[in-house]
Design an enzyme around this catalytic site. Sequence first.
Site, PDB file in Angstrom:
ATOM      1  N   GLY A   1       0.785  -1.208   0.000  1.00 53.22           N
ATOM      2  CA  GLY A   1       0.000   0.000   0.000  1.00 53.22           C
ATOM      3  C   GLY A   1       0.822   1.266   0.000  1.00 53.22           C
ATOM      4  CB  CYS A   2       3.584   2.588   1.323  1.00 52.45           C
ATOM      5  SG  CYS A   2       4.643   4.030   1.380  1.00 52.45           S
TER       6      CYS A   2
END
Length: 281
Positions: free
Chosen positions: A123-124
């Site tokens: 997610g990053c």
Amino acid sequence: MRRDVPAEDSGAGIEDVPAQRTFVVRRWRHGTVTAEDDRLAEEVPVALEYNGISHAVMLATPADLDDFAIGFSLSEGIVDNAREIYGIDVEAGGNGVTVKIEIASAAFARLKTRRRALAGRTGCGLCGTESLDDVMRVPRPVQSTASFDPSVFDAAFAALHNRQTLLRDTGATHAAGWLRADGTLVLVREDVGRHNALDKLAGALSSGNEDTKTGAVIVTSRASYEMVLKTASIGAGILAAVSGPTALAVRMAEATAVTLAGFVRSGSLVVYTRPERLRIG
């Protein structure tokens, strides 16, 4: 309790590292508890080494790692094109997977001038970036001739869902797909990380068999900044996502001339940039 799913049944990218594993779980349903087998998507540290030097460690699903290595190298600007990648070796170890990438000396020299330690998380896509200049790297505007009837997207996302084998078994992965203007979904890649899935798709597209100027990227996630950046790095003119974009993603799409569509579902969508590529009147 855990039992490994055989690699040949899991879609694993390398032998002995399955993309999913089976656990015995207790399921509570309407007041009744049962013991059941449950399949979980695997997530392992994947270390990317360039010419013997460690550059990044990402958490990813251990499938299609050759594609991941190529796509990551392209979208991060480490190489200008896939021809600058001379070889890829994938090695499984006790703590994860190491992907050893041999790149052209000129590309490696550029890499050494902006060395960074990138500790990735699901997610990053920007974790560990050392400077604001690195974060705000803007690819050249795409030169896309794509023109899509928006009605093709419903069937395309349905086809994408049907081809998500890991999602069907585990419920825990994102997907990125390549869509031709006639509505044909030709490539699908999955990963626990949405940006990893798109990197894998970029790697698969690097073979040159698809005209990236005429197709579209479709994703099962939100349209974040790094998803637009990676789409632009592919040279694709359209990014269609099932969820909404961020404001930074819209600014990146404007800067790179990418048509950004969000909330693409059930016969509707919202176009944020470059609507002329979608025949919506």
